[in-house]
Design a protein around this motif. Structure first.
Motif, short mmCIF file in Angstrom:
data_model
loop_
_atom_site.label_atom_id
_atom_site.label_comp_id
_atom_site.label_asym_id
_atom_site.label_seq_id
_atom_site.Cartn_x
_atom_site.Cartn_y
_atom_site.Cartn_z
N ILE A 18 0.85 -1.21 0.00
CA ILE A 18 0.00 0.00 0.00
C ILE A 18 0.88 1.26 0.00
N ASP A 39 12.21 2.67 4.90
CA ASP A 39 11.74 1.27 4.91
C ASP A 39 12.89 0.35 5.29
N ASP A 65 15.10 1.31 10.03
CA ASP A 65 14.04 0.75 10.89
C ASP A 65 13.33 1.89 11.60
N ILE A 66 12.01 1.87 11.62
CA ILE A 66 11.29 2.95 12.34
C ILE A 66 11.54 2.88 13.85
N THR A 89 2.76 -7.24 8.92
CA THR A 89 1.35 -7.17 8.50
C THR A 89 0.64 -8.51 8.34
N TYR A 153 -1.30 -9.71 15.58
CA TYR A 153 -1.22 -8.63 14.58
C TYR A 153 -2.22 -7.53 14.93
N LYS A 157 -1.53 -3.69 16.18
CA LYS A 157 -2.02 -2.53 15.43
C LYS A 157 -2.92 -1.66 16.32
N ASN A 183 -7.23 -4.83 1.45
CA ASN A 183 -6.86 -4.25 0.15
C ASN A 183 -6.52 -5.36 -0.85
N1 LIG Z 1 -2.97 -4.96 3.28
C1 LIG Z 1 -4.14 -4.65 3.81
O1 LIG Z 1 -5.17 -5.16 3.38
C2 LIG Z 1 -4.23 -3.63 4.92
C3 LIG Z 1 -5.51 -3.22 5.36
C4 LIG Z 1 -5.59 -2.24 6.36
C5 LIG Z 1 -4.45 -1.71 6.90
N2 LIG Z 1 -3.22 -2.13 6.48
C6 LIG Z 1 -2.03 -1.50 7.05
O2 LIG Z 1 -1.40 -0.79 6.00
C7 LIG Z 1 0.01 -0.78 6.20
C8 LIG Z 1 0.70 -1.30 4.95
O3 LIG Z 1 0.25 -2.62 4.69
P1 LIG Z 1 0.81 -3.45 3.44
O4 LIG Z 1 -0.19 -4.47 3.11
O5 LIG Z 1 1.27 -2.50 2.40
O6 LIG Z 1 2.07 -4.15 4.13
P2 LIG Z 1 3.38 -4.79 3.49
O7 LIG Z 1 3.72 -5.94 4.40
O8 LIG Z 1 3.24 -5.01 2.03
O9 LIG Z 1 4.47 -3.64 3.69
C9 LIG Z 1 5.01 -3.28 4.93
C10 LIG Z 1 6.28 -2.48 4.66
O10 LIG Z 1 6.80 -2.04 5.93
C11 LIG Z 1 8.20 -2.26 5.95
N3 LIG Z 1 8.61 -2.45 7.35
C12 LIG Z 1 8.29 -3.46 8.19
N4 LIG Z 1 8.86 -3.27 9.38
C13 LIG Z 1 9.54 -2.09 9.33
C14 LIG Z 1 10.31 -1.36 10.24
N5 LIG Z 1 10.52 -1.80 11.49
N6 LIG Z 1 10.85 -0.18 9.85
C15 LIG Z 1 10.67 0.27 8.57
N7 LIG Z 1 9.96 -0.40 7.65
C16 LIG Z 1 9.39 -1.57 8.02
C17 LIG Z 1 8.41 -3.51 5.11
O11 LIG Z 1 9.75 -3.63 4.64
C18 LIG Z 1 7.40 -3.29 3.99
O12 LIG Z 1 7.96 -2.54 2.93
C19 LIG Z 1 0.27 -1.59 7.45
O13 LIG Z 1 0.40 -0.71 8.53
C20 LIG Z 1 -0.98 -2.44 7.60
O14 LIG Z 1 -1.21 -2.79 8.94
C21 LIG Z 1 -3.09 -3.08 5.50
#
Ligand SMILES: NC(=O)c1ccc[n+]([C@@H]2O[C@H](COP(=O)([O-])OP(=O)(O)OC[C@H]3O[C@@H](n4cnc5c(N)ncnc54)[C@H](O)[C@@H]3O)[C@@H](O)[C@H]2O)c1
Length: 339
Positions: A18, A39, A65-66, A89, A153, A157, A183
Motif C-alpha cells: 500500500i 523502509d 528501521d522505524i 502485517t 497482529y 495494530k 486491500n
Molecule cells: N494490506 C491490507 O489489506 C491492509 C488493510 C488495512 C491496513 N493495512 C495497514 O497498511 C500498512 C501497509 O500494509 P501493506 O499491506 O502495504 O504491508 P506490506 O507488508 O506489504 O508492507 C510493509 C512495509 O513495511 C516495511 N517495514 C516493516 N517493518 C519495518 C520497520 N521496522 N521499519 C521500517 N519499515 C518496516 C516492510 O519492509 C514493507 O515494505 C500496514 O500498517 C498495515 O497494517 C493493511
C-alpha cells in the motif's frame, strides 16, 4: 495544514504494497511535493515497487528501521507530513512470531510519534486496520465501537492506533488514524490471499483455503484506499479523528477464490481446504459513513472489474512475483500449509 501540494512527505513502509501505491499517487497528484521513503526492507519490502522513481529528484529512499531513533529523528524533522505504513502485517506470521509485531507496530509507532512531537510535525497519519475491532458478527463497526483485537497482529495494530491517538489527546498533536479493510491490487506480497491464489492458479498449483472458506471480509482496491488517504490529508479540521475506510464489498474467501479462478479460466478443483488458522476471525465489517460525510470521498473501482484487472496484472507481471516467491518464501509456504 498549509499547502499539501508542496509538502514534504515521510512515508514509512513505502516499499511495501500500500505504501508504494501511496508514494506513486502522491507524486502524481502533487508534482511539487517531495517524498522520502523510510523502509527496513523486511521480506515484505520490495524496491521493485519503487523502481519507476529512480532518478526522480522529488523522491528519496532511506533503508532503515522505524524503531531506530537516530535514523527517524532527522527524517521526521525534515518532513511536513508523516504517513506511517511500516508494520509487520501478516496475521499468520504474527501467530508464530508476535514479538516482531509488538516491536514494529507498537514501539516503532512510538519512536515516530516522539520524533514528530519534537519536530512539531504538521500532520501524522497512523495507518491502522479494520482488524482492530476484532470479529464483528452483528452491525458493522463505526469508529466509536470498542477495539477487541483477537490475534497478535491486530492487537499490535490496536496498540499503535491508540498510542497515536494518545499523542493527540495528551500533547495536542495533529494525529489522524485510519482503519481500512482488506486491500487488493497490483504489487501485493504473494503470501496474502489474492496474490497467493492468483499466482498459484497461474501455475495450476492448489489454492489453500482455511477451514470452510466462509470467513467474510470487506474488500477495497488499493487505489481507493490511497485516494481516501489523500482526501483525508486534503481536508482541514480532522485532527484527533479516526476514520474507517471500506469498499463496501463483503465477500467470503470462497467467493474471492471463485472470482480468481473464473478470471483465469481455471477449474474449481484447484481449491484445497486446509486446517483453519487458530483464532480465525469469522468476519470484519466496518461502517465508513463518517469518512464519506466529512471528506466527500467515495471509491472509484467496482469490485468485479477491479479484481479482474488485478488478476490480469499478476498474469502480465510474472517477473515481479516469481522473484518474491522463490527461495525463503517456498520454505515458509511448505511449512505453513504443508502443501
Ligand atoms: N494490506 C491490507 O489489506 C491492509 C488493510 C488495512 C491496513 N493495512 C495497514 O497498511 C500498512 C501497509 O500494509 P501493506 O499491506 O502495504 O504491508 P506490506 O507488508 O506489504 O508492507 C510493509 C512495509 O513495511 C516495511 N517495514 C516493516 N517493518 C519495518 C520497520 N521496522 N521499519 C521500517 N519499515 C518496516 C516492510 O519492509 C514493507 O515494505 C500496514 O500498517 C498495515 O497494517 C493493511
Amino acid at each position: 495544514m498549509a499547502d499539501v501540494s508542496r509538502a514534504r512527505f515521510l512515508v514509512t513502509g513505502g516499499a511495501g504494497f500500500i505504501g508504494s501505491h501511496f508514494v506513486h499517487d502522491t507524486l502524481r497528484r502533487y508534482p511539487e511535493a517531495r517524498v522520502t521513503v523510510l523502509d527496513k526492507l523486511t521480506y515484505a519490502g520490495n524496491l521493485d515497487n519503487l523502481a519507476e522513481l529512480k532518478g526522480d529528484s522529488r523522491f528519496a529512499f532511506v533503508r532503515g528501521d522505524i524503531c531506530d531513533r537516530e535514523i527517524v529523528r532527522p527524517l521526521v524533522g525534515e518532513s511536513d507530513i508523516v504517513v506511517n505504513f511500516a508494520a509487520e502485517t501478516h496475521v499468520d506470521r504474527a501467530i508464530g512470531d508476535p514479538g516482531s509485531f509488538v516491536q514494529t507496530d507498537v514501539y516503532g509507532a512510538y519512536i515516530l510519534l516522539e520524533a514528530a512531537r519534537e519536530a512539531k510535525t504538521s500532520r501524522f497519519l497512523q495507518i491502522s486496520t479494520d482488524e482492530v475491532y476484532g470479529e464483528i458478527l452483528g452491525d458493522a463497526a463505526n469508529e466509536e465501537a470498542p477495539l477487541l483485537p483477537r490475534n497478535p497482529y491486530s492487537a499490535s495494530k490496536a496498540g499503535g492506533d491508540r498510542l497515536a491517538y494518545s499523542y493527540h489527546a495528551t500533547y495536542g498533536m495533529p494525529v489522524i488514524v485510519t482503519r481500512c479493510s482488506n486491500n487488493y491490487g497490483p504489487r501485493q506480497h504473494p503470501e496474502k490471499l489474492v496474490p497467493l491464489f492468483v499466482t498459484n492458479a497461474l501455475d495450476d498449483a492448489p489454492l489453500p483455503v482455511y477451514g470452510t472458506g466462509t470467513n467474510l471480509r470487506d474488500w477495497i482496491h488499493v487505489r481507493d484506499h490511497v485516494s481516501a488517504l489523500h482526501a483525508i490529508i486534503e481536508t482541514d479540521g480532522l485532527d484527533g479523528h479516526a476514520f474507517n475506510i471500506a469498499g463496501r464489498n463483503e465477500k467470503s474467501v470462497l467467493e474471492i477464490t471463485g472470482g480468481i479462478l473464473d478470471a483465469l479460466g481455471k477449474p474449481r478443483d484447484l481449491v484445497r481446504h486446509v486446517k483453519d488458522r487458530p483464532g480465525h476471525d469469522r468476519r470484519y465489517a466496518i461502517d465508513d459513513s463518517k469518512l464519506r460525510r466529512m471528506t466527500g470521498w467515495k471509491p472509484a473501482h467496482p469490485f468485479e472489474s477491479g479484481l479482474r484487472e488485478t488478476v490480469l496484472w499478476y498474469r502480465e507481471n510474472r517477473d515481479w512475483w516469481e522473484k518474491v516467491k522463490s527461495g525463503v518464501f517456498q520454505d515458509y509456504y511448505r511449512k505453513h500449509y504443508g502443501l
